[in-house]
Design a protein around this motif. Structure first.
Motif, PDB file in Angstrom:
ATOM      1  N   MET A 277     -17.199  -5.308 -23.013  1.00 11.81           N
ATOM      2  CA  MET A 277     -15.737  -5.289 -23.156  1.00 11.81           C
ATOM      3  C   MET A 277     -15.338  -5.776 -24.547  1.00 11.81           C
ATOM      4  O   MET A 277     -14.437  -5.237 -25.188  1.00 11.81           O
ATOM      5  N   GLY A 278     -16.054  -6.809 -25.011  1.00 14.54           N
ATOM      6  CA  GLY A 278     -15.782  -7.333 -26.353  1.00 14.54           C
ATOM      7  C   GLY A 278     -16.015  -6.292 -27.424  1.00 14.54           C
ATOM      8  O   GLY A 278     -15.231  -6.159 -28.367  1.00 14.54           O
ATOM      9  N   LYS A 279     -17.095  -5.516 -27.276  1.00 16.18           N
ATOM     10  CA  LYS A 279     -17.383  -4.457 -28.254  1.00 16.18           C
ATOM     11  C   LYS A 279     -16.277  -3.400 -28.263  1.00 16.18           C
ATOM     12  O   LYS A 279     -15.901  -2.886 -29.320  1.00 16.18           O
ATOM     13  N   LEU A 280     -15.779  -3.081 -27.067  1.00 18.88           N
ATOM     14  CA  LEU A 280     -14.704  -2.085 -26.995  1.00 18.88           C
ATOM     15  C   LEU A 280     -13.410  -2.631 -27.589  1.00 18.88           C
ATOM     16  O   LEU A 280     -12.653  -1.901 -28.236  1.00 18.88           O
ATOM     17  N   PHE A 281     -13.152  -3.919 -27.367  1.00 21.12           N
ATOM     18  CA  PHE A 281     -11.991  -4.545 -28.021  1.00 21.12           C
ATOM     19  C   PHE A 281     -12.164  -4.488 -29.546  1.00 21.12           C
ATOM     20  O   PHE A 281     -11.204  -4.234 -30.279  1.00 21.12           O
ATOM     21  N   LEU A 282     -13.389  -4.731 -30.003  1.00 21.13           N
ATOM     22  CA  LEU A 282     -13.681  -4.659 -31.439  1.00 21.13           C
ATOM     23  C   LEU A 282     -13.391  -3.254 -31.973  1.00 21.13           C
ATOM     24  O   LEU A 282     -12.773  -3.094 -33.024  1.00 21.13           O
ATOM     25  N   LEU A 283     -13.829  -2.259 -31.211  1.00 22.20           N
ATOM     26  CA  LEU A 283     -13.604  -0.873 -31.599  1.00 22.20           C
ATOM     27  C   LEU A 283     -12.114  -0.562 -31.686  1.00 22.20           C
ATOM     28  O   LEU A 283     -11.665   0.175 -32.573  1.00 22.20           O
ATOM     29  N   GLY A 284     -11.341  -1.140 -30.762  1.00 22.36           N
ATOM     30  CA  GLY A 284      -9.897  -0.912 -30.758  1.00 22.36           C
ATOM     31  C   GLY A 284      -9.132  -1.862 -31.663  1.00 22.36           C
ATOM     32  O   GLY A 284      -7.901  -1.874 -31.645  1.00 22.36           O
ATOM     33  N   LYS A 285      -9.867  -2.680 -32.432  1.00 28.99           N
ATOM     34  CA  LYS A 285      -9.282  -3.624 -33.388  1.00 28.99           C
ATOM     35  C   LYS A 285      -8.448  -4.717 -32.717  1.00 28.99           C
ATOM     36  O   LYS A 285      -7.529  -5.269 -33.301  1.00 28.99           O
ATOM     37  N   VAL A 286      -8.748  -5.000 -31.450  1.00 27.95           N
ATOM     38  CA  VAL A 286      -8.098  -6.129 -30.751  1.00 27.95           C
ATOM     39  C   VAL A 286      -9.050  -7.313 -30.901  1.00 27.95           C
ATOM     40  O   VAL A 286      -9.810  -7.672 -29.998  1.00 27.95           O
ATOM     41  N   LEU A 287      -9.017  -7.910 -32.077  1.00 25.87           N
ATOM     42  CA  LEU A 287     -10.072  -8.837 -32.478  1.00 25.87           C
ATOM     43  C   LEU A 287     -10.045 -10.165 -31.734  1.00 25.87           C
ATOM     44  O   LEU A 287     -11.096 -10.760 -31.459  1.00 25.87           O
ATOM     45  N   ASP A 288      -8.853 -10.657 -31.387  1.00 23.39           N
ATOM     46  CA  ASP A 288      -8.790 -11.934 -30.659  1.00 23.39           C
ATOM     47  C   ASP A 288      -9.423 -11.794 -29.275  1.00 23.39           C
ATOM     48  O   ASP A 288     -10.129 -12.697 -28.802  1.00 23.39           O
ATOM     49  N   LYS A 289      -9.209 -10.645 -28.641  1.00 23.98           N
ATOM     50  CA  LYS A 289      -9.807 -10.396 -27.316  1.00 23.98           C
ATOM     51  C   LYS A 289     -11.323 -10.226 -27.431  1.00 23.98           C
ATOM     52  O   LYS A 289     -12.077 -10.667 -26.556  1.00 23.98           O
ATOM     53  N   ALA A 290     -11.774  -9.590 -28.504  1.00 22.22           N
ATOM     54  CA  ALA A 290     -13.212  -9.416 -28.716  1.00 22.22           C
ATOM     55  C   ALA A 290     -13.884 -10.785 -28.851  1.00 22.22           C
ATOM     56  O   ALA A 290     -14.945 -11.048 -28.249  1.00 22.22           O
ATOM     57  N   TRP A 291     -13.265 -11.673 -29.633  1.00 22.20           N
ATOM     58  CA  TRP A 291     -13.796 -13.030 -29.819  1.00 22.20           C
ATOM     59  C   TRP A 291     -13.830 -13.781 -28.481  1.00 22.20           C
ATOM     60  O   TRP A 291     -14.819 -14.433 -28.137  1.00 22.20           O
ATOM     61  N   GLU A 292     -12.756 -13.637 -27.715  1.00 20.66           N
ATOM     62  CA  GLU A 292     -12.652 -14.321 -26.419  1.00 20.66           C
ATOM     63  C   GLU A 292     -13.775 -13.884 -25.476  1.00 20.66           C
ATOM     64  O   GLU A 292     -14.371 -14.707 -24.783  1.00 20.66           O
ATOM     65  N   LYS A 293     -14.085 -12.588 -25.472  1.00 24.49           N
ATOM     66  CA  LYS A 293     -15.146 -12.075 -24.595  1.00 24.49           C
ATOM     67  C   LYS A 293     -16.525 -12.583 -25.038  1.00 24.49           C
ATOM     68  O   LYS A 293     -17.387 -12.881 -24.206  1.00 24.49           O
ATOM     69  N   ALA A 294     -16.721 -12.675 -26.350  1.00 24.11           N
ATOM     70  CA  ALA A 294     -17.988 -13.215 -26.857  1.00 24.11           C
ATOM     71  C   ALA A 294     -18.164 -14.664 -26.413  1.00 24.11           C
ATOM     72  O   ALA A 294     -19.244 -15.072 -25.956  1.00 24.11           O
ATOM     73  N   GLU A 295     -17.087 -15.442 -26.517  1.00 25.57           N
ATOM     74  CA  GLU A 295     -17.143 -16.857 -26.115  1.00 25.57           C
ATOM     75  C   GLU A 295     -17.416 -16.994 -24.614  1.00 25.57           C
ATOM     76  O   GLU A 295     -18.196 -17.858 -24.189  1.00 25.57           O
TER      77      GLU A 295
END
Length: 801
Positions: free
Chosen positions: A103-121
């Motif tokens: 999910m984080g990678k897909l957020f990264l792809l969509g440039k929703v960077l705060d959500k990508a970081w949150e999923k990684a954490e």
């Protein structure tokens, strides 16, 4: 003795329970899941998905099954479905590490960077050493443009012992973002030293060297890729492409040939090779290859679909249809996914041919056998739009977005349907939602701009187009849209500057010249327009559209001899050129040289009997000369050749209406509505005719039924509002009639018939001054309509009183 017997009973019961458990729900779901995993590992994603779905049906809380369904969607490029399935996994198991990472990678792809970081954490809380999650955080730094922080973080991971090949690819990407080409190259080479068999690092190096135009090195690393995985067709194709692009086409062809020669039963190899040739613009070679593939794989759906797509994309619709119909003979199961796909293809092909009846027939079969089929509902929506049935098209496109909430093209179509139905606010809301899903979509911006312009909000329309142009600076269509916008607002200087820029930047593309020609045509500068169209035609002399524009511009200047000479030159090269013969007929008709026009149209018909245009033009020619009988016979002939030609039915209905052969006109419209029950034009014309010949309340009720259906389809159409109002007047409801017909005349203020109808309603209500004003408009109009003499008498009487 008794104790021993009891012990054996207990053991027997335990054994039975164990055996029953092995065949119970838990075992069944794991059997489906494991089979799905095996198919997934082999790359058979369609069958794998079915197994995972079976597992999830047995246990609706089976998080791993949803995760694997997400991975299947990811591998097949369906990112929106993948995201939904990963979200479901996390809903069932919030600590599912890999689902959070994906999910984080897909957020990264969509440039929703705060959500990508949150999923990684979230993933790292459960598994602090998870390399995918750690690298995801590094990727977020990179996407934010925080290059130094990204490099420090990634270098620290390397110091801690991480040798994951993705680490070096990410380091290379950061260096590249900084403009440090040497650093980018060295990072990849360092990774390769630690991971000498990592295919992704070889791929990255090939890409790097291609970008840097270091051909020999890109070929060398592509060769290593092939050596690493000799059976991987993608790597061989990459190498073939590099050879081809470096001028060694023969070597490229040899590699391509190996793919199908070594594995002739592999359908995918034939399709991949054909796609490669298509990308190199070798259409004929791709066609030959696919035909060879069919000889080796006689029952292949996949190769037939690829060949039918080739035919469709090169305008050979008959050949595409024939192949798709062959597909229907390969399986007797109407619910077979391949049969469904073939029927969708047939619907699309018939829609392209404007054969709405056939298209609708196939798509209805698709929806019957596969009620949630997205492609079927999408095509059904397009068919309804082509029929003018925007409200029902809305429901089809809504079904698509409900099934695929991230599918932006469906939102665009839904927005267009709302706009066509007069629901402008809903159109804006829909398109705004689409813009949030894909802020970079040019189609969303273009459509939103058109909707704003239709609302009269030209400032917002301009903002949308300018934003899209800034995002896609090399997109000619968007620049053309901006020029067209200024053309529509009569800002001719701005439009001219944009079109001049198009010509300057793409001098070998006819687009800029055509746009400039359109500008001059709009300004009435026919001589300048001709020059632009001539330049465009020189660049693309085989384009029928450009040839038509050039002819039309000469005709606008009354340069009939030049226009005719151009057509005659084409006909001399090919005496059976129906297109040029039809154009020549139109030139003669404009000059009122009816004899030569008739001869040209007849030759065009003889050259291409199934083409409707020369039939219609010949019929119009006869009508111009008062030869109604000849016109009728031509349209009847056209219907005989093409029973689904809507234009011919409508023309014939209108001719019968004009000649007061009402019963014949009614029969034509009824026949047409059997084929296309939601064609609002036919519904409206039929309603009006029925009301004119009505002799009872029942007749008027029948007419109103058709008219109200037309109004449901086109609630803001002035001619429909007028018809409905006219019928209400005949039924005695003058108030309702005025309400509707006043709206109609406001939309079409210069229509004499509508003014007459409104005048009659005002007169019925005793609003004589308003009636007089409308009678005056009706009489002053240049329209020759039924009731004009009555309008003159009523006006005279009003003046006398």
């Amino acid at each position: 003795m008794r104790t021993t017997k009891t012990a054996w009973c207990v053991m027997l019961l335990l054994f039975v329970a164990l055996m029953l458990g092995c065949s119970g729900p838990e075992a069944k779901k794991m059997k489906f899941y494991n089979k799905g995993k095996a198919l997934y590992d082999k790359g058979d994603y369609v069958k794998a998905a079915l197994e995972f779905k079976n597992a999830a049906q047995i246990d609706i809380k089976f998080a791993d099954a949803y995760y694997m369904l997400g991975m299947v969607s990811l591998r097949t490029g369906n990112f929106s479905d993948a995201f939904g399935r990963f979200a479901k996994t996390v809903e069932l198991n919030p600590n599912h590490v890999q689902a959070n990472v994906e999910m984080g990678k897909l957020f990264l792809l969509g440039k929703v960077l705060d959500k990508a970081w949150e999923k990684a954490e979230t993933a790292l809380k459960t598994d602090p050493k998870n390399e995918d999650a750690l690298l995801l955080k590094g990727a977020v730094y990179w996407r934010k443009g925080e290059d130094e922080q990204a490099l420090a973080y990634l270098n620290n991971l390397a110091k801690q012992g991480m040798t994951n090949s993705d680490l070096y690819i990410l380091q290379s990407a950061v260096y590249a973002q900084k403009g440090d080409k040497k650093g980018a190259e060295e990072a990849l080479k360092s990774g390769l030293a630690k991971n000498p068999k990592a295919a992704n690092l070889h791929i990255a190096l090939v890409g790097f060297y291609v970008k840097e135009k270091r051909t020999d090195e890109s070929i060398a690393f592509a060769r290593k890729l092939v050596d690493l995985e000799p059976t991987n067709s993608r790597y061989k194709m990459t190498l073939a492409g590099l050879y081809w692009d470096s001028g060694n086409e023969q070597k490229g062809r040899e590699l391509l040939g190996e793919l199908t020669a070594n594995d002739p039963a592999n359908e995918e190899r034939w399709v991949e090779s054909a796609n490669f040739l298509m990308a190199k613009k070798k259409v004929s070679d791709a066609e030959t290859l696919l035909k060879s593939g069919l000889q080796k794989n006689a029952k292949s759906f996949k190769i037939r679909f690829a060949l039918s797509d080739l035919y469709y994309n090169t305008g050979r619709l008959d050949a595409a249809v024939a192949l798709l119909k062959e597909c229907l003979t390969l399986s007797k199961d109407s619910k077979d996914p391949e049969v469904i796909r073939a029927k969708n293809g047939l619907a699309k092909a018939y829609l392209a041919r404007r054969d709405i009846v056939q298209a609708a027939g196939y798509v209805d079969e698709v929806i019957k056998d596969s009620p949630k089929n997205v492609e079927g509902h999408y095509t059904k929506g397009e068919i309804l739009m082509a029929q003018g049935d925007a409200p029902n098209a809305v429901s089809q496109f809504r079904t698509v977005v409900a099934e695929k909430p991230q599918y932006v093209p469906a939102y665009v179509k839904l927005g267009e349907a709302h706009a066509a139905a007069g629901e402008m606010n809903l159109a804006v809301d829909t398109l705004t939602k689409a813009a949030k899903i894909d802020p970079d979509s040019k189609d969303v911006a273009r459509t939103l701009a058109r909707v704003y312009a239709a609302q009269g909000d030209f400032k917002k329309a301009e903002e949308q187009i300018v934003k899209a142009v800034e995002m896609h600076r090399d997109d000619l269509d968007l620049k053309g849209d901006l020029g067209d916008f200024y053309l529509s607002t009569k800002e001719y200087g701005k439009a001219e500057a944009i079109f001049a820029d198009l010509k300057r930047k793409t001098p070998r593309n006819p687009y800029g010249y055509v746009k400039m020609g359109d500008l001059y045509t709009r300004q009435g500068k026919a001589a300048k327009a001709v020059v632009e169209y001539e330049e465009a035609y020189k660049i693309s002399p085989n384009s029928p559209q450009l040839f038509t524009l050039l002819i039309q511009s000469h005709v606008a200047m009354k340069s009939y001899d030049k226009a005719a000479a151009l057509c005659e030159a084409k006909i001399k090269e090919n005496p059976k050129d129906a297109f040029s013969l039809d154009l020549l007929g139109q030139i003669y008709a404009t000059r009122k040289d009816y004899k030569n026009a008739e001869e040209a149209f007849k030759k065009a018909i003889a050259a291409q009997p199934a083409w409707p245009s020369p039939y219609g033009n010949l019929a119009k020619l006869y009508l111009t000369q008062g030869q109604t009988g000849n016109a009728i016979s031509r349209f009847e002939e056209l219907i005989k050749n093409n029973p689904n030609d809507v234009t011919a039915y409508l023309a014939l209905g209108q001719i019968y209406g004009q000649t007061r052969e009402t019963s014949k006109a009614v029969a034509i419209y009824e026949k047409l509505l059997e084929k296309q029950p939601n064609l609002w034009v036919a519904l409206n014309d039929l309603a009006y005719l029925l009301s004119e010949q009505a002799t009872s309340k029942g007749d008027l009720d029948r007419a109103l039924k058709y008219a109200e259906k037309a109004r449901k389809l086109r609630p803001e159409e002035s001619s429909v509002l007028d018809t409905v109002g006219w019928i209400y007047l005949k039924k005695g409801d003058a108030d309702k009639a005025v309400e509707l017909m006043a709206k109609a005349t406001a939309k079409t203020p210069n229509n004499g018939a509508m003014a007459y109808h409104l005048a009659m309603a005002y007169q019925k209500l005793g609003r004589l001054a308003e009636a007089k004003a409308q009678f005056q408009k009706a009489v002053d109009s240049k329209d020759n309509f039924s009731g004009k003499e009555e309008a003159k008498k009523a006006l005279q009487q009003a003046k006398t009183n």
